[in-house]
Design a protein around this motif. Structure first.
Motif, PDB file in Angstrom:
ATOM      1  N   LEU A  21      16.657  93.463 167.075  1.00 21.18           N
ATOM      2  CA  LEU A  21      15.771  93.496 168.239  1.00 21.18           C
ATOM      3  C   LEU A  21      16.215  94.551 169.257  1.00 21.18           C
ATOM      4  CD1 LEU A  21      15.182  89.682 168.895  1.00 21.18           C
ATOM      5  CD2 LEU A  21      13.434  91.360 168.257  1.00 21.18           C
ATOM      6  N   SER A  22      17.518  94.729 169.386  1.00 23.17           N
ATOM      7  CA  SER A  22      18.040  95.649 170.404  1.00 23.17           C
ATOM      8  C   SER A  22      17.635  97.086 170.142  1.00 23.17           C
ATOM      9  CB  SER A  22      19.569  95.539 170.469  1.00 23.17           C
ATOM     10  OG  SER A  22      20.174  96.110 169.314  1.00 23.17           O
ATOM     11  N   ARG A  23      17.230  97.398 168.917  1.00 23.67           N
ATOM     12  CA  ARG A  23      16.882  98.769 168.557  1.00 23.67           C
ATOM     13  C   ARG A  23      15.445  99.131 168.908  1.00 23.67           C
ATOM     14  NH1 ARG A  23      19.927  97.844 162.826  1.00 23.67           N
ATOM     15  NH2 ARG A  23      22.043  98.334 163.531  1.00 23.67           N
ATOM     16  N   PHE A  24      14.656  98.147 169.320  1.00 27.45           N
ATOM     17  CA  PHE A  24      13.275  98.406 169.710  1.00 27.45           C
ATOM     18  C   PHE A  24      13.210  98.581 171.231  1.00 27.45           C
ATOM     19  CE2 PHE A  24      12.855  96.399 165.610  1.00 27.45           C
ATOM     20  CZ  PHE A  24      11.760  97.040 165.027  1.00 27.45           C
ATOM     21  N   ALA A  41      24.265  92.614 172.271  1.00 21.01           N
ATOM     22  CA  ALA A  41      23.660  93.510 171.283  1.00 21.01           C
ATOM     23  C   ALA A  41      23.016  94.719 171.976  1.00 21.01           C
ATOM     24  CB  ALA A  41      22.623  92.756 170.459  1.00 21.01           C
ATOM     25  N   LEU A  42      22.381  94.509 173.117  1.00 17.34           N
ATOM     26  CA  LEU A  42      21.769  95.610 173.856  1.00 17.34           C
ATOM     27  C   LEU A  42      22.827  96.585 174.372  1.00 17.34           C
ATOM     28  CD1 LEU A  42      19.099  93.531 175.782  1.00 17.34           C
ATOM     29  CD2 LEU A  42      18.608  95.364 174.153  1.00 17.34           C
ATOM     30  N   ARG A  43      23.922  96.041 174.868  1.00 15.80           N
ATOM     31  CA  ARG A  43      25.004  96.925 175.330  1.00 15.80           C
ATOM     32  C   ARG A  43      25.577  97.726 174.167  1.00 15.80           C
ATOM     33  NH1 ARG A  43      26.518  91.941 178.161  1.00 15.80           N
ATOM     34  NH2 ARG A  43      25.703  92.068 180.294  1.00 15.80           N
ATOM     35  N   GLY A  44      25.520  97.151 172.975  1.00 14.02           N
ATOM     36  CA  GLY A  44      26.040  97.841 171.798  1.00 14.02           C
ATOM     37  C   GLY A  44      25.240  99.069 171.402  1.00 14.02           C
ATOM     38  N   VAL A  45      23.998  99.171 171.897  1.00 18.30           N
ATOM     39  CA  VAL A  45      23.185 100.369 171.626  1.00 18.30           C
ATOM     40  C   VAL A  45      22.947 101.148 172.920  1.00 18.30           C
ATOM     41  CG1 VAL A  45      22.081  99.470 169.552  1.00 18.30           C
ATOM     42  CG2 VAL A  45      21.064  98.975 171.790  1.00 18.30           C
ATOM     43  N   ALA A  46      23.902 101.040 173.834  1.00 20.87           N
ATOM     44  CA  ALA A  46      23.917 101.827 175.079  1.00 20.87           C
ATOM     45  C   ALA A  46      22.734 101.527 175.987  1.00 20.87           C
ATOM     46  CB  ALA A  46      23.983 103.318 174.758  1.00 20.87           C
ATOM     47  N   ARG A  47      22.286 100.283 175.997  1.00 23.95           N
ATOM     48  CA  ARG A  47      21.283  99.858 176.972  1.00 23.95           C
ATOM     49  C   ARG A  47      21.977  98.966 178.000  1.00 23.95           C
ATOM     50  NH1 ARG A  47      16.233  97.756 173.471  1.00 23.95           N
ATOM     51  NH2 ARG A  47      15.139  97.915 175.472  1.00 23.95           N
ATOM     52  N   VAL A  67      14.598  92.297 188.805  1.00 23.97           N
ATOM     53  CA  VAL A  67      13.876  93.528 189.131  1.00 23.97           C
ATOM     54  C   VAL A  67      13.035  93.911 187.931  1.00 23.97           C
ATOM     55  CG1 VAL A  67      15.658  94.297 190.720  1.00 23.97           C
ATOM     56  CG2 VAL A  67      15.754  95.001 188.325  1.00 23.97           C
ATOM     57  N   ASP A  68      12.045  94.777 188.145  1.00 23.61           N
ATOM     58  CA  ASP A  68      11.148  95.159 187.058  1.00 23.61           C
ATOM     59  C   ASP A  68      11.947  95.795 185.916  1.00 23.61           C
ATOM     60  OD1 ASP A  68       8.995  94.240 188.488  1.00 23.61           O
ATOM     61  OD2 ASP A  68       8.444  96.213 189.277  1.00 23.61           O
ATOM     62  N   PRO A  69      11.811  95.258 184.706  1.00 23.45           N
ATOM     63  CA  PRO A  69      12.589  95.787 183.582  1.00 23.45           C
ATOM     64  C   PRO A  69      12.034  97.112 183.066  1.00 23.45           C
ATOM     65  CG  PRO A  69      11.142  94.020 182.844  1.00 23.45           C
ATOM     66  CD  PRO A  69      10.998  94.087 184.337  1.00 23.45           C
ATOM     67  N   THR A  70      12.899  97.873 182.444  1.00 25.08           N
ATOM     68  CA  THR A  70      12.539  99.128 181.788  1.00 25.08           C
ATOM     69  C   THR A  70      13.191  99.137 180.412  1.00 25.08           C
ATOM     70  OG1 THR A  70      14.480 100.331 182.597  1.00 25.08           O
ATOM     71  CG2 THR A  70      12.515 100.314 184.027  1.00 25.08           C
ATOM     72  N   PRO A  71      12.774 100.030 179.499  1.00 28.10           N
ATOM     73  CA  PRO A  71      13.446 100.080 178.192  1.00 28.10           C
ATOM     74  C   PRO A  71      14.942 100.348 178.315  1.00 28.10           C
ATOM     75  CG  PRO A  71      11.348 101.229 178.078  1.00 28.10           C
ATOM     76  CD  PRO A  71      11.565 100.897 179.536  1.00 28.10           C
ATOM     77  N   GLY A  72      15.341 101.163 179.294  1.00 21.99           N
ATOM     78  CA  GLY A  72      16.765 101.449 179.473  1.00 21.99           C
ATOM     79  C   GLY A  72      17.523 100.313 180.130  1.00 21.99           C
ATOM     80  N   ARG A  73      16.831  99.552 180.973  1.00 24.60           N
ATOM     81  CA  ARG A  73      17.453  98.411 181.638  1.00 24.60           C
ATOM     82  C   ARG A  73      16.562  97.179 181.445  1.00 24.60           C
ATOM     83  NH1 ARG A  73      18.869  96.095 186.962  1.00 24.60           N
ATOM     84  NH2 ARG A  73      21.055  95.502 186.752  1.00 24.60           N
ATOM     85  N   PRO A  74      16.560  96.651 180.228  1.00 25.33           N
ATOM     86  CA  PRO A  74      15.685  95.519 179.916  1.00 25.33           C
ATOM     87  C   PRO A  74      16.177  94.223 180.560  1.00 25.33           C
ATOM     88  CG  PRO A  74      17.114  95.973 178.062  1.00 25.33           C
ATOM     89  CD  PRO A  74      17.361  97.064 179.068  1.00 25.33           C
ATOM     90  N   LEU A  75      15.282  93.270 180.624  1.00 24.72           N
ATOM     91  CA  LEU A  75      15.605  91.948 181.158  1.00 24.72           C
ATOM     92  C   LEU A  75      15.865  90.986 180.013  1.00 24.72           C
ATOM     93  CD1 LEU A  75      15.688  89.709 183.364  1.00 24.72           C
ATOM     94  CD2 LEU A  75      13.186  89.541 183.116  1.00 24.72           C
TER      95      LEU A  75
END
Length: 210
Positions: A21-24, A41-47, A67-75
């Motif tokens: 999931l973290s790759r999407f 897992a998200l931190r593992g792909v530099a998010r 705060v409003d999420p973004t692909p780079g800083r997801p919630l």
């Protein structure tokens, strides 16, 4: 949305749904887990995920500020709380009843649900991918009971659904699966019968073929 009970990650030779999931470029991850595997897992792909959780205090559920999420800083939003605050998680049968009552009461009265608006927007405005639930699961039942009215307004969603073995009765399992597919289709939800790992193996195969 995803739900797993295990705190420890799976063995290295097992495909991990969190990693897949973290790759999407998904902006909002909703989980009924208490662990932090999705954020890790998200931190593992530099998010850089922002992690927040609902809080159950004296039988009432409260939303956390996000705060409003973004692909780079997801919630990553924990619907039933997080291990980091064990006194505020939805854990016992009474907790689930209180949590469900708060959701249903808010929906019936027209009041804002005890969830951040970004989470409500994700539920009502985007297709959902729900992974790792079974009909016997309290988390599944509360989730559906409290949010089905919202799901009616989403685009078509997918549920990766586990079906409990019925004492080896293949005919009963087939009937249960057929009923489940028809029931969820009425809510504009397609169903995939199997584990999260199996779903992502098939997704990888289809994406490779396309």
């Amino acid at each position: 949305m995803e739900h797993y009970l295990a705190e420890a990650p799976p063995p290295a030779d097992v495909l991990d749904p969190h990693v897949e999931l973290s790759r999407f470029p998904i902006k909002t991850f909703l989980t009924t887990n208490y662990d932090n595997l999705m954020a890790e897992a998200l931190r593992g792909v530099a998010r850089d995920p922002q992690v927040a959780a609902s809080r159950l205090v004296l039988g009432r559920s409260y939303a956390s500020e996000v705060v409003d999420p973004t692909p780079g800083r997801p919630l990553v939003y924990h619907l039933h709380g997080n291990w980091d605050n064990p006194d505020e998680i939805v854990l016992t049968d009474d907790d689930f009843i209180d949590y469900q009552h708060g959701m249903v009461s808010a929906a019936a009265s027209g009041e804002p649900m005890p969830l951040p608006e970004q989470v409500v927007d994700a539920i009502t405005g985007s297709p959902l991918l729900m992974i790792g639930y079974s009909l016997q699961d309290w988390a599944f039942r509360v989730l559906y009971s409290s949010l089905l009215s919202k799901l009616r307004r989403t685009r078509r969603s997918i549920s990766v659904q586990l079906v409990t073995t019925l004492n080896g009765n293949a005919d009963a399992e087939e009937r249960a699966t057929k009923y489940l597919k028809q029931y969820l289709d009425g809510w504009n939800i397609s169903i995939f019968i199997g584990s999260g790992e199996r779903f992502f193996h098939e997704l990888r195969t289809r994406m490779g073929a396309s």
